[in-house]
Design a protein around this motif. Structure first.
Motif, PDB file in Angstrom:
ATOM      1  N   MET A   1       0.734  -1.589   0.181  1.00 29.28           N
ATOM      2  CA  MET A   1      -0.215  -0.007  -0.010  1.00 29.28           C
ATOM      3  C   MET A   1       1.115   1.057  -0.185  1.00 29.28           C
ATOM      4  O   MET A   1       0.671   2.010  -0.353  1.00 29.28           O
ATOM      5  CB  MET A   1      -1.338  -0.561   1.710  1.00 29.28           C
ATOM      6  CG  MET A   1      -1.618   1.199   1.506  1.00 29.28           C
ATOM      7  SD  MET A   1      -2.823   1.409  -0.294  1.00 29.28           S
ATOM      8  CE  MET A   1      -4.134   0.003   0.543  1.00 29.28           C
ATOM      9  N   ASP A   2       1.706   1.366   0.431  1.00 21.52           N
ATOM     10  CA  ASP A   2       2.448   1.999   0.888  1.00 21.52           C
ATOM     11  C   ASP A   2       3.448   2.523  -0.652  1.00 21.52           C
ATOM     12  O   ASP A   2       3.220   3.858  -0.687  1.00 21.52           O
ATOM     13  CB  ASP A   2       4.329   2.130   2.130  1.00 21.52           C
ATOM     14  CG  ASP A   2       3.352   2.722   3.398  1.00 21.52           C
ATOM     15  OD1 ASP A   2       2.538   2.240   3.400  1.00 21.52           O
ATOM     16  OD2 ASP A   2       4.287   2.179   3.982  1.00 21.52           O
ATOM     17  N   LEU A   3       3.947   1.076  -0.919  1.00 19.29           N
ATOM     18  CA  LEU A   3       4.678   1.942  -2.405  1.00 19.29           C
ATOM     19  C   LEU A   3       3.543   2.318  -3.259  1.00 19.29           C
ATOM     20  O   LEU A   3       3.887   3.008  -4.054  1.00 19.29           O
ATOM     21  CB  LEU A   3       5.183   0.468  -2.995  1.00 19.29           C
ATOM     22  CG  LEU A   3       6.027   0.173  -4.099  1.00 19.29           C
ATOM     23  CD1 LEU A   3       7.513   1.357  -3.774  1.00 19.29           C
ATOM     24  CD2 LEU A   3       6.530  -1.164  -4.301  1.00 19.29           C
ATOM     25  N   LEU A   4       2.406   1.240  -3.874  1.00 19.52           N
ATOM     26  CA  LEU A   4       1.327   2.418  -4.825  1.00 19.52           C
ATOM     27  C   LEU A   4       1.092   4.224  -4.015  1.00 19.52           C
ATOM     28  O   LEU A   4       0.986   4.620  -4.896  1.00 19.52           O
ATOM     29  CB  LEU A   4      -0.101   1.887  -3.991  1.00 19.52           C
ATOM     30  CG  LEU A   4      -1.383   2.812  -4.877  1.00 19.52           C
ATOM     31  CD1 LEU A   4      -1.236   2.319  -6.572  1.00 19.52           C
ATOM     32  CD2 LEU A   4      -2.303   1.415  -4.874  1.00 19.52           C
ATOM     33  N   LEU A   5       1.057   4.654  -2.857  1.00 24.66           N
ATOM     34  CA  LEU A   5       0.754   5.732  -2.227  1.00 24.66           C
ATOM     35  C   LEU A   5       2.461   6.236  -2.837  1.00 24.66           C
ATOM     36  O   LEU A   5       1.944   8.351  -3.436  1.00 24.66           O
ATOM     37  CB  LEU A   5       0.983   5.718  -0.517  1.00 24.66           C
ATOM     38  CG  LEU A   5       0.768   7.363   0.050  1.00 24.66           C
ATOM     39  CD1 LEU A   5      -0.548   7.896  -1.084  1.00 24.66           C
ATOM     40  CD2 LEU A   5       0.711   7.075   1.205  1.00 24.66           C
ATOM     41  N   TYR A   6       3.251   5.986  -2.636  1.00 21.73           N
ATOM     42  CA  TYR A   6       4.812   6.427  -3.275  1.00 21.73           C
ATOM     43  C   TYR A   6       4.171   6.739  -4.804  1.00 21.73           C
ATOM     44  O   TYR A   6       5.080   7.900  -5.583  1.00 21.73           O
ATOM     45  CB  TYR A   6       5.433   5.753  -3.252  1.00 21.73           C
ATOM     46  CG  TYR A   6       5.743   5.972  -1.457  1.00 21.73           C
ATOM     47  CD1 TYR A   6       5.733   6.906  -0.227  1.00 21.73           C
ATOM     48  CD2 TYR A   6       6.542   4.675  -0.815  1.00 21.73           C
ATOM     49  CE1 TYR A   6       5.403   6.838   1.006  1.00 21.73           C
ATOM     50  CE2 TYR A   6       6.658   5.000   0.933  1.00 21.73           C
ATOM     51  CZ  TYR A   6       6.085   5.304   1.041  1.00 21.73           C
ATOM     52  OH  TYR A   6       6.696   6.117   2.938  1.00 21.73           O
TER      53      TYR A   6
ATOM     54  N   LEU B   1       7.457  14.242   0.892  1.00 20.52           N
ATOM     55  CA  LEU B   1       7.900  13.575   1.387  1.00 20.52           C
ATOM     56  C   LEU B   1       7.988  13.349   3.309  1.00 20.52           C
ATOM     57  O   LEU B   1       8.029  12.480   3.835  1.00 20.52           O
ATOM     58  CB  LEU B   1       9.251  13.082   1.287  1.00 20.52           C
ATOM     59  CG  LEU B   1      10.003  12.167   0.032  1.00 20.52           C
ATOM     60  CD1 LEU B   1      10.723  12.097  -0.541  1.00 20.52           C
ATOM     61  CD2 LEU B   1       8.881  11.227  -0.308  1.00 20.52           C
ATOM     62  N   LEU B   2       8.324  14.896   3.575  1.00 17.88           N
ATOM     63  CA  LEU B   2       8.716  14.923   5.143  1.00 17.88           C
ATOM     64  C   LEU B   2       6.953  15.727   5.466  1.00 17.88           C
ATOM     65  O   LEU B   2       7.050  14.210   6.752  1.00 17.88           O
ATOM     66  CB  LEU B   2       8.892  16.510   5.258  1.00 17.88           C
ATOM     67  CG  LEU B   2      10.165  16.488   5.228  1.00 17.88           C
ATOM     68  CD1 LEU B   2      10.761  18.291   5.071  1.00 17.88           C
ATOM     69  CD2 LEU B   2      11.256  16.231   5.677  1.00 17.88           C
ATOM     70  N   LEU B   3       6.396  15.262   4.864  1.00 15.32           N
ATOM     71  CA  LEU B   3       4.426  14.602   5.526  1.00 15.32           C
ATOM     72  C   LEU B   3       4.324  14.036   5.588  1.00 15.32           C
ATOM     73  O   LEU B   3       3.168  13.708   6.293  1.00 15.32           O
ATOM     74  CB  LEU B   3       3.836  15.619   4.640  1.00 15.32           C
ATOM     75  CG  LEU B   3       3.282  17.709   4.017  1.00 15.32           C
ATOM     76  CD1 LEU B   3       3.033  17.736   3.249  1.00 15.32           C
ATOM     77  CD2 LEU B   3       3.585  17.865   6.295  1.00 15.32           C
ATOM     78  N   PHE B   4       5.040  13.013   4.325  1.00 19.10           N
ATOM     79  CA  PHE B   4       4.690  11.309   5.130  1.00 19.10           C
ATOM     80  C   PHE B   4       5.155  10.629   6.111  1.00 19.10           C
ATOM     81  O   PHE B   4       5.198   9.424   6.603  1.00 19.10           O
ATOM     82  CB  PHE B   4       4.990  10.767   3.519  1.00 19.10           C
ATOM     83  CG  PHE B   4       4.209  11.032   1.890  1.00 19.10           C
ATOM     84  CD1 PHE B   4       3.113  11.420   2.588  1.00 19.10           C
ATOM     85  CD2 PHE B   4       4.841  10.562   0.800  1.00 19.10           C
ATOM     86  CE1 PHE B   4       2.389  11.528   1.619  1.00 19.10           C
ATOM     87  CE2 PHE B   4       3.862  10.878  -0.314  1.00 19.10           C
ATOM     88  CZ  PHE B   4       2.503  11.190   0.098  1.00 19.10           C
TER      89      PHE B   4
END
Length: 260
Positions: free
Chosen positions: A1-6, A32-35
């Motif tokens: 899921m994280d990979l799809l988000l990126y 990226l900082l917000l992530f």
């Protein structure tokens, strides 16, 4: 899921870059900082991301002969050694990435505010670009290549610490120092300088361990086609509306990271 988000995030940033022409670093690093990525990973990964995404643009500008290599070399003479020295200082005078995280975030905030200011004042900078009168203009004309090297020094330091500035700020410098240069040659020359600068800075951060390669791959998968799509759509959308909105957002993020 994280990979799809990126991947989707890379696509969103790529689309925004294509639509507005604002550098990816101004958007990607704060995202990226917000992530939740630490500052050194956000900056280091974004620098390598920028060098790859900008490279195809340089090839296109070179084929169209819209790069002034003398100006680009003057910028690089100042920026590339300073970028390498900045990485060396981080490696030798700080015990860990966490110990210089505040330097990266404050540098990012300052450069985001500067980028927002350049975008908001773009009309006035363009007027200055086309004005050739006055003692200041004559002084700049006489010493333009010396100032170009000095501005390269500033860019080398700031981009290495923040991953921001190689795009809008670099173009603003060229607008002021080289009023005879056409808009397309300013874009091509600025882009040609941004690639080696972000590559050298990115490689430096890579040796510091500041690059997340899985994240980098996901961002590239999403952004490369989106940049192309955004560029094609840019002529159909009201850029005069998009840029002020984006500038205001960058200004708010800049204040957040510079002062809080």
């Amino acid at each position: 899921m994280d990979l799809l988000l990126y991947i989707l995030s890379g696509a969103a940033v790529g689309l925004a870059v294509g639509l507005t022409g604002v550098g990816g670093g101004s958007l990607m690093t704060p995202l990226l900082l917000l992530f939740g990525f630490p500052p050194h990973i956000a900056v280091g990964t974004d620098l390598l991301y920028a060098s790859i995404t900008k490279a195809s643009g340089v090839i296109a500008h070179h084929k169209q002969k819209t790069v002034d290599w003398k100006i680009m070399s003057s910028l690089a003479i100042g920026s590339l050694p300073v970028s390498a020295v900045t990485v060396w200082l981080l490696a030798n005078y700080f015990p860990s990435p966490e110990s210089y995280a505040h330097i990266l975030t404050h540098s990012l905030g300052a450069m985001l505010m500067l980028t927002a200011g350049v975008l908001l004042l773009k009309g006035r900078i363009n007027k200055l670009h086309h004005s050739s009168n006055g003692s200041v203009r004559r002084f700049l004309e006489q010493h333009k290549y010396r100032f170009t090297v000095l501005m390269g020094v500033l860019l080398g330091f700031c981009v290495t610490l923040s991953s921001v500035g190689a795009g809008a700020f670099g173009a603003a410098i060229l607008l002021i120092l080289f009023p005879a240069l056409s808009a397309i040659r300013i874009i091509g020359t600025d882009l040609a300088h941004a690639v080696p600068l972000t590559l050298i800075a990115g490689i430096g951060h890579m040796f510091l361990g500041n690059v997340d390669y899985q994240l980098l791959a996901a961002l590239l998968v999403g952004s490369l086609p989106a940049i192309h799509l955004g560029t094609r759509l840019s002529s159909r959308l009201p850029n005069r509306v998009l840029q002020p909105i984006l500038s205001s957002m960058l200004l708010g993020l800049g204040i957040k990271y510079a002062f809080f």
